[in-house]
Design a protein around this motif. Structure first.
Motif, mmCIF file in Angstrom:
data_model
loop_
_atom_site.group_PDB
_atom_site.id
_atom_site.type_symbol
_atom_site.label_atom_id
_atom_site.label_comp_id
_atom_site.label_asym_id
_atom_site.label_seq_id
_atom_site.Cartn_x
_atom_site.Cartn_y
_atom_site.Cartn_z
ATOM 1 N N LEU A 1 58.368 5.966 21.346
ATOM 2 C CA LEU A 1 58.188 7.104 22.245
ATOM 3 C C LEU A 1 59.088 7.076 23.469
ATOM 4 C CD1 LEU A 1 54.301 7.512 22.158
ATOM 5 C CD2 LEU A 1 56.023 8.921 21.046
ATOM 6 N N THR A 2 59.885 6.041 23.645
ATOM 7 C CA THR A 2 60.680 5.952 24.875
ATOM 8 C C THR A 2 61.722 7.057 24.965
ATOM 9 O OG1 THR A 2 62.190 4.393 23.792
ATOM 10 C CG2 THR A 2 60.354 3.465 25.067
ATOM 11 N N ASP A 3 62.225 7.532 23.833
ATOM 12 C CA ASP A 3 63.223 8.594 23.860
ATOM 13 C C ASP A 3 62.698 9.872 23.199
ATOM 14 O OD1 ASP A 3 63.157 7.867 21.226
ATOM 15 O OD2 ASP A 3 65.247 7.192 21.110
ATOM 16 N N ALA A 4 61.382 10.003 23.108
ATOM 17 C CA ALA A 4 60.795 11.178 22.465
ATOM 18 C C ALA A 4 61.068 12.430 23.288
ATOM 19 C CB ALA A 4 59.294 10.991 22.301
ATOM 20 N N PRO A 5 61.382 13.544 22.624
ATOM 21 C CA PRO A 5 61.656 14.786 23.360
ATOM 22 C C PRO A 5 60.372 15.415 23.872
ATOM 23 C CG PRO A 5 61.646 15.210 21.007
ATOM 24 C CD PRO A 5 61.472 13.726 21.168
ATOM 25 N N LYS A 6 60.509 16.204 24.918
ATOM 26 C CA LYS A 6 59.431 17.075 25.374
ATOM 27 C C LYS A 6 59.685 18.460 24.797
ATOM 28 C CE LYS A 6 56.541 14.698 27.923
ATOM 29 N NZ LYS A 6 55.089 14.659 27.616
ATOM 30 N N LEU A 7 58.639 19.092 24.314
ATOM 31 C CA LEU A 7 58.782 20.357 23.610
ATOM 32 C C LEU A 7 58.252 21.524 24.430
ATOM 33 C CD1 LEU A 7 57.555 19.295 20.046
ATOM 34 C CD2 LEU A 7 59.891 19.240 20.955
ATOM 35 N N GLU A 8 59.021 22.609 24.430
ATOM 36 C CA GLU A 8 58.572 23.864 25.005
ATOM 37 C C GLU A 8 57.806 24.653 23.944
ATOM 38 O OE1 GLU A 8 59.172 24.600 28.161
ATOM 39 O OE2 GLU A 8 60.519 22.906 28.561
ATOM 40 N N MET A 9 57.013 25.617 24.382
ATOM 41 C CA MET A 9 56.377 26.547 23.453
ATOM 42 C C MET A 9 57.473 27.249 22.655
ATOM 43 S SD MET A 9 53.517 28.099 22.486
ATOM 44 C CE MET A 9 53.050 29.688 21.760
ATOM 45 N N PRO A 10 57.457 27.197 21.299
ATOM 46 C CA PRO A 10 58.584 27.687 20.511
ATOM 47 C C PRO A 10 58.548 29.177 20.166
ATOM 48 C CG PRO A 10 57.023 26.644 19.071
ATOM 49 C CD PRO A 10 56.467 26.503 20.468
ATOM 50 N N VAL A 11 57.539 29.887 20.633
ATOM 51 C CA VAL A 11 57.421 31.320 20.356
ATOM 52 C C VAL A 11 57.122 32.042 21.658
ATOM 53 C CG1 VAL A 11 56.175 33.095 19.057
ATOM 54 C CG2 VAL A 11 56.568 30.862 18.022
ATOM 55 N N GLU A 12 57.748 33.194 21.862
ATOM 56 C CA GLU A 12 57.510 33.973 23.075
ATOM 57 C C GLU A 12 56.228 34.792 22.912
ATOM 58 O OE1 GLU A 12 60.908 36.249 24.248
ATOM 59 O OE2 GLU A 12 61.811 34.549 25.302
ATOM 60 N N CYS A 13 55.102 34.126 23.065
ATOM 61 C CA CYS A 13 53.791 34.766 22.983
ATOM 62 C C CYS A 13 52.823 33.940 23.813
ATOM 63 C CB CYS A 13 53.319 34.868 21.532
ATOM 64 S SG CYS A 13 53.069 33.274 20.715
ATOM 65 N N THR A 14 51.619 34.460 23.989
ATOM 66 C CA THR A 14 50.596 33.760 24.760
ATOM 67 C C THR A 14 49.476 33.341 23.821
ATOM 68 O OG1 THR A 14 51.102 35.077 26.725
ATOM 69 C CG2 THR A 14 48.994 33.916 26.698
ATOM 70 N N GLN B 1 60.160 36.685 19.535
ATOM 71 C CA GLN B 1 61.259 35.725 19.591
ATOM 72 C C GLN B 1 60.812 34.289 19.318
ATOM 73 O OE1 GLN B 1 64.971 35.445 19.424
ATOM 74 N NE2 GLN B 1 64.565 37.158 20.809
ATOM 75 N N VAL B 2 61.592 33.616 18.463
ATOM 76 C CA VAL B 2 61.486 32.163 18.294
ATOM 77 C C VAL B 2 62.513 31.532 19.216
ATOM 78 C CG1 VAL B 2 61.819 30.221 16.707
ATOM 79 C CG2 VAL B 2 60.721 32.325 15.896
ATOM 80 N N ILE B 3 62.110 30.521 19.977
ATOM 81 C CA ILE B 3 63.022 29.885 20.923
ATOM 82 C C ILE B 3 63.072 28.378 20.678
ATOM 83 C CG2 ILE B 3 62.761 31.658 22.696
ATOM 84 C CD1 ILE B 3 60.726 29.925 24.092
ATOM 85 N N ALA B 4 64.165 27.778 21.090
ATOM 86 C CA ALA B 4 64.347 26.339 20.893
ATOM 87 C C ALA B 4 63.319 25.564 21.712
ATOM 88 C CB ALA B 4 65.758 25.933 21.286
ATOM 89 N N ALA B 5 62.577 24.698 21.039
ATOM 90 C CA ALA B 5 61.567 23.893 21.723
ATOM 91 C C ALA B 5 62.193 22.751 22.518
ATOM 92 C CB ALA B 5 60.571 23.333 20.715
#
Length: 307
Positions: free
Chosen positions: A6-19, A69-73
């Motif tokens: 987990l030391t280099d694990a990415p942080k992810l954004e919400m991948p879809v423009e929705c709530t 929209q799908v967006i890069a996480a």
């Protein structure tokens, strides 16, 4: 998998423009059961055997057609894309063998990490192999290509060849609701069940019509019936569903039903034929509840007027 993993694990954004909880929801989580059983991130059953990602689902087909929209996480380099697969092919009975992901994108995040995006809308992918993308950058639109029964984005996270559950990446917690570490940059609440849509209408709607997002006839004084309906996800055997309608002149409808089978998505309704002379004018209130182990876990209330 803890420690160095987990030391280099990415942080992810919400991948879809929705709530989440409003115009989209998580239909399936990563299957964490190593055998033939199923267990999702919260020790529930909102997954299926061998499911390798998180499914961000839209409520209706109308949303898909309007474009979500799908967006890069996470940032990285695009290493594979596929487009040109028709939406709805799988539910239409066509074969999707070897193209289960449908229109998709794979992004290399570095250090052995990859994200894969599946089921995008035909003709919507806006990146090419070799492109570098930033977190939040548009990739395409949510669709229903490949092996998809409903419009959604399937997001998979992998480290080398290992599927990683972003809700509990080191798999050290019994349930993600108690996880001490997730890979989401902003908290995403685990929701095992809930109501997605509800309405008061003049006729019994078909579930297929509700899923399209098509408008339904509103109550009126000359309507043949008054119907309260609800559409939800994550139904479990033993849950109880309650419906209640109250209106002028003492109109009252109330039912409670225990369900005997689990369902990923479900549709229920209750109604009453019009009284002699039609429906009295005034305010009508509806309430639907979903209860589990004696406690209400989801509720929707709504109001309609007949003038």
């Amino acid at each position: 998998m803890a420690g160095t993993f987990l030391t280099d694990a990415p942080k992810l954004e919400m991948p879809v423009e929705c709530t989440l909880g409003q115009d989209c929801y998580i239909q399936n989580y990563v299957d964490r059961d190593p055998g033939s059983g199923v267990r999702d991130a919260g020790c529930g059953g909102l997954t299926y055997d061998g499911h390798k990602g998180t499914d961000f689902a839209l409520l209706t087909e109308a949303q898909m057609q309007a474009g979500v929209q799908v967006i890069a996480a996470a940032p990285g380099r695009v290493i594979a894309t596929r487009d040109g697969e028709p939406d709805g092919a799988y539910v239409g009975g066509e074969t999707v063998a070897d193209k289960e992901c449908g229109n998709g994108i794979v992004i290399d995040l570095g250090n052995g990490w990859q994200t894969q995006y599946c089921h995008l809308r035909e003709g919507s992918i806006s990146v090419n192999r070799g492109d570098r993308v930033k977190a939040g950058e548009p990739l395409g639109l949510v669709g229903q290509s490949g092996q998809a029964e409903f419009p959604h984005l399937h997001l998979s996270l992998r480290h080398d060849v290992t599927v990683v559950d972003p809700f509990d990446p080191d798999m050290q917690d019994a349930c993600a609701t108690n996880a001490t570490q997730t890979l989401w940059s902003a908290p995403i609440t685990y929701r095992p069940s809930g109501w997605l849509e509800a309405g008061l209408t003049a006729t019994v709607p078909r579930f297929e019509t509700v899923l399209t997002g098509a408008p339904l006839p509103p109550p009126s004084d000359t309507a043949p019936a008054l119907v309260l309906w609800g559409y939800g996800f994550g139904l479990r055997a033993g849950d109880t569903i309650g419906f209640e309608i109250t209106g002028p002149d003492g109109i009252s409808i109330s039912t409670t039903t225990e369900v005997d089978a689990s369902k990923a998505r479900f549709f229920r309704y209750v109604g009453k034929k019009a009284p002699p002379g039609g429906w009295p004018r005034g305010r009508y209130d509806g309430q639907i509840t979903l209860s589990r182990d004696g406690a209400v876990i989801a509720r929707r209330t709504l109001t309609a007027r007949i003038d």
